[in-house]
Design a protein around this motif. Structure first.
Motif, PDB file in Angstrom:
ATOM      1  N   UNK A  52      10.290 -29.580  26.171  1.00  0.00           N
ATOM      2  CA  UNK A  52      10.041 -29.424  27.606  1.00  0.00           C
ATOM      3  C   UNK A  52      10.512 -30.691  28.309  1.00  0.00           C
ATOM      4  N   UNK A  53      11.297 -30.517  29.337  1.00  0.00           N
ATOM      5  CA  UNK A  53      11.869 -31.661  30.045  1.00  0.00           C
ATOM      6  C   UNK A  53      10.781 -32.530  30.673  1.00  0.00           C
ATOM      7  N   UNK A  54      10.942 -33.841  30.515  1.00  0.00           N
ATOM      8  CA  UNK A  54       9.999 -34.786  31.101  1.00  0.00           C
ATOM      9  C   UNK A  54       8.774 -35.050  30.246  1.00  0.00           C
ATOM     10  N   UNK A  85       4.870 -35.195  32.678  1.00  0.00           N
ATOM     11  CA  UNK A  85       4.704 -35.601  34.071  1.00  0.00           C
ATOM     12  C   UNK A  85       3.904 -34.552  34.836  1.00  0.00           C
ATOM     13  N   UNK A  86       2.880 -35.015  35.549  1.00  0.00           N
ATOM     14  CA  UNK A  86       2.098 -34.122  36.395  1.00  0.00           C
ATOM     15  C   UNK A  86       1.091 -33.262  35.673  1.00  0.00           C
ATOM     16  N   UNK A 146      -0.411 -22.843  27.324  1.00  0.00           N
ATOM     17  CA  UNK A 146      -1.577 -23.713  27.444  1.00  0.00           C
ATOM     18  C   UNK A 146      -1.169 -25.164  27.649  1.00  0.00           C
ATOM     19  N   UNK A 147      -1.771 -25.798  28.659  1.00  0.00           N
ATOM     20  CA  UNK A 147      -1.575 -27.234  28.872  1.00  0.00           C
ATOM     21  C   UNK A 147      -2.559 -28.060  28.063  1.00  0.00           C
TER      22      UNK A 147
END
Length: 201
Positions: A52-54, A85-86, A146-147
């Motif tokens: 996943x980018x970033x 990020x984020x 899922x984060x």
């Protein structure tokens, strides 16, 4: 006049020596600070843009929660973190002290959805008559839904890499066959998992 000039020159020489000594002290202090910072543990950061980018995977050394080692020793566990990020940081796994402290040897990303890490522990066991290292291949599948739990450990696939003894056991030399990125890649190819990309070895 000559004596006054000599006196002024002598004072100037003393001031120059003082400045030189002060500069040397500052240099020594900065070197000590640098050495202290360099010797302190820092996390191993692996860019994970292929998943996943970033995002990155970070291996962070931490003191064991239940300290049982003798005073003076400094064992550590490794917390495996997923940082994007984020998004709140998530824990992928934790490699605990098993006789010795874990060490990360290599990592792999493959097919943009699988993350592999190889860890090892130094082992000296009189009970099992073994001296050497114990390796373990960890395989995780990326969970896009899922984060909080972004990776699921694939124990079934990990079992295909066997026990990681590498050293002398019962007087016999044993060698673990999957202790670097190339050997892991070859095994994964045998298991029909292809399109692998190495990030660290």
């Amino acid at each position: 006049m000559i004596r006054d000039a000599d006196r002024l020159g002598f004072i100037a020489d003393i001031q120059m020596v003082k400045k030189l000594i002060f500069s040397l002290l500052l240099l020594s202090a900065s070197e000590l600070c640098f050495a202290s910072a360099a010797s302190s543990p820092s996390p191993l950061v692996i860019p994970a843009d292929q998943i996943k980018e970033g995002c990155t995977v970070e291996f962070i050394s931490e003191r064991p929660t239940n300290e049982t080692n003798a005073p003076g020793s400094q064992p550590h566990e490794i917390a495996v973190k997923w940082i994007c990020k984020g998004v709140a940081t998530a824990t992928i796994d934790r490699y605990q002290v098993e006789g010795g402290s874990p060490q990360i040897i290599t990592t792999l990303f493959l097919k943009r959805k699988i993350f592999v890490a190889l860890a090892k522990w130094p082992v000296t066991s009189h009970a099992s008559d073994f001296q050497g290292d114990f390796y373990k291949v960890y395989i995780y599948k990326y969970n896009r839904e899922s984060n909080t739990h972004p990776f699921i450990r694939d124990d079934k696939m990990m079992d295909k890499f066997g026990l990681g003894w590498d050293g002398v056991k019962d007087g016999i030399t044993v060698t673990y066959p999957f202790k670097d990125a190339a050997l892991i890649r070859s095994r994964l190819n045998q298991l029909k998992i292809i399109n692998m990309n190495r990030t660290r070895s």
